[in-house]
Design a protein around this motif. Structure first.
Motif, PDB file in Angstrom:
ATOM      1  N   GLY A   1       0.819  -1.211   0.000  1.00  0.00           N
ATOM      2  CA  GLY A   1       0.000   0.000   0.000  1.00  0.00           C
ATOM      3  C   GLY A   1       0.850   1.258   0.000  1.00  0.00           C
ATOM      4  N   GLU A   2       0.216   2.393  -0.285  1.00  0.00           N
ATOM      5  CA  GLU A   2       0.939   3.653  -0.462  1.00  0.00           C
ATOM      6  C   GLU A   2       1.681   4.081   0.803  1.00  0.00           C
ATOM      7  OE1 GLU A   2       2.554   6.932  -2.199  1.00  0.00           O
ATOM      8  OE2 GLU A   2       1.442   5.329  -3.204  1.00  0.00           O
ATOM      9  N   LYS A   3       1.033   3.987   1.971  1.00  0.00           N
ATOM     10  CA  LYS A   3       1.685   4.438   3.208  1.00  0.00           C
ATOM     11  C   LYS A   3       2.916   3.598   3.520  1.00  0.00           C
ATOM     12  CE  LYS A   3      -2.321   6.496   5.516  1.00  0.00           C
ATOM     13  NZ  LYS A   3      -3.205   6.445   6.716  1.00  0.00           N
ATOM     14  N   ARG A   4       2.789   2.286   3.412  1.00  0.00           N
ATOM     15  CA  ARG A   4       3.942   1.417   3.675  1.00  0.00           C
ATOM     16  C   ARG A   4       5.029   1.636   2.633  1.00  0.00           C
ATOM     17  NH1 ARG A   4       3.030  -4.724   4.452  1.00  0.00           N
ATOM     18  NH2 ARG A   4       5.254  -4.561   4.901  1.00  0.00           N
ATOM     19  N   TRP A   5       4.627   1.894   1.400  1.00  0.00           N
ATOM     20  CA  TRP A   5       5.600   2.137   0.338  1.00  0.00           C
ATOM     21  C   TRP A   5       6.429   3.387   0.633  1.00  0.00           C
ATOM     22  CZ3 TRP A   5       8.518   0.321  -3.201  1.00  0.00           C
ATOM     23  CH2 TRP A   5       9.008   1.107  -4.242  1.00  0.00           C
ATOM     24  N   GLN A   6       5.784   4.435   1.088  1.00  0.00           N
ATOM     25  CA  GLN A   6       6.506   5.663   1.420  1.00  0.00           C
ATOM     26  C   GLN A   6       7.478   5.427   2.573  1.00  0.00           C
ATOM     27  OE1 GLN A   6       6.550   8.370  -0.355  1.00  0.00           O
ATOM     28  NE2 GLN A   6       4.975   7.626  -1.777  1.00  0.00           N
ATOM     29  N   LYS A   7       7.044   4.692   3.587  1.00  0.00           N
ATOM     30  CA  LYS A   7       7.922   4.396   4.725  1.00  0.00           C
ATOM     31  C   LYS A   7       9.104   3.541   4.280  1.00  0.00           C
ATOM     32  CE  LYS A   7       6.249   3.398   8.785  1.00  0.00           C
ATOM     33  NZ  LYS A   7       6.641   4.551   9.607  1.00  0.00           N
ATOM     34  N   TYR A   8       8.832   2.590   3.391  1.00  0.00           N
ATOM     35  CA  TYR A   8       9.924   1.750   2.892  1.00  0.00           C
ATOM     36  C   TYR A   8      10.935   2.585   2.114  1.00  0.00           C
ATOM     37  CZ  TYR A   8      12.554  -1.428  -0.059  1.00  0.00           C
ATOM     38  OH  TYR A   8      13.578  -2.069  -0.708  1.00  0.00           O
ATOM     39  N   GLN A   9      10.459   3.457   1.245  1.00  0.00           N
ATOM     40  CA  GLN A   9      11.368   4.288   0.456  1.00  0.00           C
ATOM     41  C   GLN A   9      12.241   5.154   1.354  1.00  0.00           C
ATOM     42  OE1 GLN A   9       8.493   6.123  -2.411  1.00  0.00           O
ATOM     43  NE2 GLN A   9       9.941   5.370  -3.928  1.00  0.00           N
ATOM     44  N   GLU A  10      11.649   5.698   2.401  1.00  0.00           N
ATOM     45  CA  GLU A  10      12.427   6.520   3.337  1.00  0.00           C
ATOM     46  C   GLU A  10      13.520   5.696   4.003  1.00  0.00           C
ATOM     47  OE1 GLU A  10       9.542   8.104   6.013  1.00  0.00           O
ATOM     48  OE2 GLU A  10       8.561   9.343   4.474  1.00  0.00           O
ATOM     49  N   ARG A  11      13.182   4.479   4.396  1.00  0.00           N
ATOM     50  CA  ARG A  11      14.169   3.626   5.064  1.00  0.00           C
ATOM     51  C   ARG A  11      15.258   3.182   4.093  1.00  0.00           C
ATOM     52  NH1 ARG A  11      12.621  -1.022   9.480  1.00  0.00           N
ATOM     53  NH2 ARG A  11      14.700  -1.973   9.707  1.00  0.00           N
ATOM     54  N   LEU A  12      14.864   2.836   2.864  1.00  0.00           N
ATOM     55  CA  LEU A  12      15.846   2.454   1.848  1.00  0.00           C
ATOM     56  C   LEU A  12      16.780   3.620   1.541  1.00  0.00           C
ATOM     57  CD1 LEU A  12      16.965   0.543  -0.348  1.00  0.00           C
ATOM     58  CD2 LEU A  12      15.128   1.340  -1.853  1.00  0.00           C
ATOM     59  N   ASP A  13      16.222   4.808   1.361  1.00  0.00           N
ATOM     60  CA  ASP A  13      17.045   5.981   1.048  1.00  0.00           C
ATOM     61  C   ASP A  13      17.992   6.318   2.193  1.00  0.00           C
ATOM     62  OD1 ASP A  13      15.887   6.217  -1.417  1.00  0.00           O
ATOM     63  OD2 ASP A  13      14.468   7.783  -0.833  1.00  0.00           O
ATOM     64  N   CYS A  14      17.530   6.136   3.414  1.00  0.00           N
ATOM     65  CA  CYS A  14      18.380   6.407   4.577  1.00  0.00           C
ATOM     66  C   CYS A  14      19.590   5.480   4.578  1.00  0.00           C
ATOM     67  CB  CYS A  14      17.565   6.238   5.855  1.00  0.00           C
ATOM     68  SG  CYS A  14      18.502   6.541   7.370  1.00  0.00           S
ATOM     69  N   CYS A  15      19.356   4.201   4.354  1.00  0.00           N
ATOM     70  CA  CYS A  15      20.456   3.232   4.307  1.00  0.00           C
ATOM     71  C   CYS A  15      21.367   3.516   3.120  1.00  0.00           C
ATOM     72  CB  CYS A  15      19.889   1.819   4.228  1.00  0.00           C
ATOM     73  SG  CYS A  15      21.146   0.516   4.151  1.00  0.00           S
ATOM     74  N   TYR A  16      20.764   3.830   1.990  1.00  0.00           N
ATOM     75  CA  TYR A  16      21.529   4.087   0.769  1.00  0.00           C
ATOM     76  C   TYR A  16      22.478   5.277   0.951  1.00  0.00           C
ATOM     77  CZ  TYR A  16      22.371   5.012  -4.201  1.00  0.00           C
ATOM     78  OH  TYR A  16      22.951   5.232  -5.418  1.00  0.00           O
ATOM     79  N   LYS A  17      21.960   6.370   1.496  1.00  0.00           N
ATOM     80  CA  LYS A  17      22.781   7.569   1.678  1.00  0.00           C
ATOM     81  C   LYS A  17      23.877   7.350   2.714  1.00  0.00           C
ATOM     82  CE  LYS A  17      19.049  10.698   0.346  1.00  0.00           C
ATOM     83  NZ  LYS A  17      18.038  11.683   0.817  1.00  0.00           N
ATOM     84  N   LYS A  18      23.593   6.500   3.668  1.00  0.00           N
ATOM     85  CA  LYS A  18      24.576   6.202   4.707  1.00  0.00           C
ATOM     86  C   LYS A  18      25.736   5.367   4.166  1.00  0.00           C
ATOM     87  CE  LYS A  18      24.971   3.651   9.085  1.00  0.00           C
ATOM     88  NZ  LYS A  18      24.227   2.833  10.080  1.00  0.00           N
ATOM     89  N   VAL A  19      25.437   4.482   3.222  1.00  0.00           N
ATOM     90  CA  VAL A  19      26.425   3.494   2.780  1.00  0.00           C
ATOM     91  C   VAL A  19      27.075   3.845   1.447  1.00  0.00           C
ATOM     92  CG1 VAL A  19      26.722   1.078   2.086  1.00  0.00           C
ATOM     93  CG2 VAL A  19      25.283   1.640   4.056  1.00  0.00           C
ATOM     94  N   VAL A  20      26.276   4.312   0.473  1.00  0.00           N
ATOM     95  CA  VAL A  20      26.731   4.414  -0.918  1.00  0.00           C
ATOM     96  C   VAL A  20      27.199   5.826  -1.238  1.00  0.00           C
ATOM     97  CG1 VAL A  20      26.056   4.130  -3.336  1.00  0.00           C
ATOM     98  CG2 VAL A  20      25.147   2.575  -1.597  1.00  0.00           C
ATOM     99  N   LYS A  21      28.327   5.916  -1.932  1.00  0.00           N
ATOM    100  CA  LYS A  21      28.822   7.207  -2.396  1.00  0.00           C
ATOM    101  C   LYS A  21      28.138   7.574  -3.710  1.00  0.00           C
ATOM    102  CE  LYS A  21      33.407   6.775  -0.299  1.00  0.00           C
ATOM    103  NZ  LYS A  21      34.868   6.742  -0.550  1.00  0.00           N
ATOM    104  N   PRO A  22      27.919   8.872  -3.967  1.00  0.00           N
ATOM    105  CA  PRO A  22      27.259   9.291  -5.216  1.00  0.00           C
ATOM    106  C   PRO A  22      28.061   8.842  -6.435  1.00  0.00           C
ATOM    107  CG  PRO A  22      27.379  11.105  -3.652  1.00  0.00           C
ATOM    108  CD  PRO A  22      28.228  10.007  -3.088  1.00  0.00           C
TER     109      PRO A  22
END
Length: 660
Positions: free
Chosen positions: A351-372
């Motif tokens: 669902g949309e709400k869970r999808w938004q929460k997932y994207q936020e969590r994925l982006d948080c991990c991504y920015k923490k780990v991966v260089k641009p």
């Protein structure tokens, strides 16, 4: 006597269950399951991930205590699967290893047990993932009978009623306990009131025999009884008569019937010495490298290329994985988070709400780990230097561009978007291995077309295909004395296609880089950014094969033989492809007993799914194509208006002989 065994799959991460309904699921679905074991003494298996156990423990720790008590009393048994519901053939071997390790830790911490049997997540099986269950002490895995059986007509039908054995690629053996999709769907229909007792009983008794048999009564979700996740408009309506009442009554009738005996799933393993048990078999096949449960619309593409943005989130997960692999001081928590982010439930009916929460969590991990990294191919073009004719030779006319180094020769078709007409690896074979098969090459009229290589195809229902097979004037750039780039771009209504070939004079590699920008966003269309056609004169028909990794450490090798194979075949207007390859180390090998060509792609640029199309023909003739997909369609697909950018990078090079 028919020994009936059942297990129920518990998953609070279920894609379409809202967060605020999880307590309802525990009350309506999970507690009745425990009461079934306790009050009626029905022996059941409960399959649950470590993550779902943690969530239940947060919301209702009494349920965990009761389950632990019933396991000790041998009224039910725990069936493992891992920390998260990860599709094993779609993730790297190390992620699979961590998923099992972390899952076992949660089982031990919360329940004090280590399960002996594991369910293959979503029953998406590859021979490559067998090693992970063996390495973590499992004695058996549960996998569906129906789909592998369809591709193995040589199996005896009686084998479905007994455990069999499969081998890992390293030679280790593990038992297989069968699930049955038809059986669990029949059970669901009975529980939902669609069947009466007489109809259902007739089905069950059809499996009776004078010989002792074991049969899977139920082997699927528990969250569909007295609850509806809301995935489909076709879900059975909740009736006035409670479904758990029907299930309780069903087990009471079966327990009182002398034709049946109710047993735990693990009890089937005692029959491994039976005359029809213990056969060492292969569940996978070239036609179906990754068998998945239920009807054909359930295939690996639903977790790889459809959903709300499967390609994008899988690509980010591969980027995180690649970065963690390079780091020296990773922790169990790092890998646990990646297992969570790779959960299948974020990739289907979320669902949309869970999808938004997932994207936020994925982006948080991504920015923490991966260089641009650079956002397009154009940013990677370096300074132009004068052509070194000692390293490269090329000839150009109105139609052809011929480029040759010491090790590679390629003819490009300028009238067809630099499609590869012929590609030679000069140190490997005197004839080209791949290229274009012209109209009329085959006598069969169904193959009366041009079959190109190196091109892109976009298909949208009811519309003409979009390709890059257009007239072009390539840009030829030599960056250094050793590197040559050949590129062009094509604007079309709604987007831009950029393609680049790269030679390196001191290697036997041809690199292909593509960039597709779709300005109108993610719409219902099929996107195949690269197609490669192999020439029948290049590989020997008798021994031609393909190989890849599907979640394991070792290559899985599939001889093509005289089989018709079409992984990307459409099932219906709704389901665009039936099968595919995980290619979890980003490579596919095509070859024969004398020579092999490795095609690698960067999963952290685009987590593409390769597929094979092979048609044996008369004599030494055959048709063989390797196709890469960035987007397929099914009932989980969701459109959006955000600009879609797909960058993919490939390397073609010969490799030494593989053990076949």
């Amino acid at each position: 006597m028919l020994n009936l065994y059942s297990f129920f799959h518990l998953n609070l991460m279920y894609s379409s269950i809202p967060l605020d309904k999880r307590k309802t699921v525990i009350n309506n679905c999970y507690w009745p399951l425990l009461r079934l074991c306790e009050e009626l003494d029905v022996p059941l298996g409960l399959e649950v991930t470590g993550l779902t156990l943690e969530k239940i423990n947060e919301l209702d720790p009494e349920w965990i205590k009761k389950l632990k008590e019933l396991i000790k009393q041998n009224k039910c048994e725990l069936i493992g699967s891992g920390y998260a519901q990860v599709i094993g053939p779609l993730v790297p071997a190390k992620v699979n290893d961590w998923n099992q390790k972390l899952g076992l830790k949660v089982y031990k911490d919360l329940l004090g047990v280590e399960p002996a049997i594991a369910l293959v997540s979503e029953m998406a099986y590859s021979v490559g993932i067998v090693e992970h269950y063996l390495n973590h002490g499992y004695k058996a895995i549960i996998m569906e009978w129906n789909n592998p059986r369809r591709c193995h007509p040589e199996w005896e039908n009686e084998w479905r009623y007994h455990p069999q054995m499969v081998k890992s690629l390293a030679g280790g053996e593990i038992a297989v306990v069968w699930a049955d999709s038809i059986a669990f769907q029949k059970f669901q229909r009975y529980a939902h009131g669609e069947y009466c007792w007489a109809e259902y009983y007739e089905y069950l008794t059809s499996h009776l025999s004078e010989k002792e048999r074991f049969f899977s009564l139920y082997s699927n979700d528990v969250e569909i009884f007295d609850f509806r996740p809301g995935r489909y408009h076709t879900e059975a309506l909740l009736g006035t008569k409670k479904e758990w009442q029907r299930i309780f009554a069903l087990f009471e009738k079966l327990g009182a019937d002398s034709n049946f005996s109710l047993v735990l799933p693990s009890q089937i393993l005692f029959s491994l010495g039976h005359e029809f048990a213990g056969n060492v078999i292969r569940l996978e096949s070239a036609q179906q490298p990754i068998p998945v449960k239920k009807q054909e619309k359930y295939n690996i593409n639903r977790w790889a290329l459809t959903g709300r943005a499967d390609l994008e989130i899988n690509t980010k997960c591969f980027e995180i994985y690649a970065t963690l692999e390079r780091l020296k001081n990773t922790t169990a928590q790092d890998w646990q988070e990646l297992c969570y982010l790779w959960s299948s439930d974020f990739r289907t009916h979320i669902g949309e709400k869970r999808w938004q929460k997932y994207q936020e969590r994925l982006d948080c991990c991504y920015k923490k780990v991966v260089k641009p990294r650079p956002l397009s191919l154009a940013t990677q073009i370096l300074s132009v230097k004068q052509m070194d004719k000692a390293a490269f030779q090329y000839h150009e006319d109105d139609r052809w561009l011929i480029v040759e180094s010491k090790t590679i020769k390629c003819i490009f078709n300028k009238l067809k978007g630099l499609a590869i007409d012929k590609l030679w690896f000069k140190n490997v074979f005197s004839k080209p291995l791949l290229g274009t098969l012209p109209h009329g090459y085959y006598d069969d009229i169904s193959f009366g077309a041009d079959f190109f290589s190196g091109h892109l195809i976009i298909e949208k229902e009811g519309q003409h295909k979009i390709t890059d097979l257009v007239c072009c004037q390539p840009l030829i750039v030599q960056e250094t004395n050793q590197v040559l780039r050949i590129s062009f771009s094509h604007d079309f209504n709604g987007g831009i296609i950029k393609k680049e070939y790269q030679y390196c004079a001191d290697t036997e590699e041809l690199k292909i880089n593509t960039e597709l920008v779709l300005l109108q966003g993610r719409k219902r269309r099929i996107i195949h950014p690269l197609n490669l056609t192999f020439l029948p004169t290049g590989f020997e028909r008798e021994s031609v094969f393909f190989a890849t990794h599907n979640g394991g450490n070792e290559l899985e090798v599939f001889p093509l033989e005289d089989q018709l194979i079409n992984h990307a075949q459409s099932l219906s207007a709704l389901i665009s492809a039936k099968h595919g390859l995980g290619a979890t180390q980003g490579l596919v090998v095509v070859g024969d007993r004398q020579k092999q060509l490795l095609i690698s792609h960067d999963q952290s640029e685009s987590a593409l799914i390769p597929s094979v199309y092979y048609v044996p023909m008369g004599g030494d003739q055959y048709f063989l194509r390797l196709q890469y997909s960035a987007q397929e369609l099914d009932e989980t697909f969701v459109e959006n208006d955000k600009e879609q950018r797909i960058i993919s990078k490939y390397i073609l090079r010969p490799v030494g002989n593989l053990k076949k």
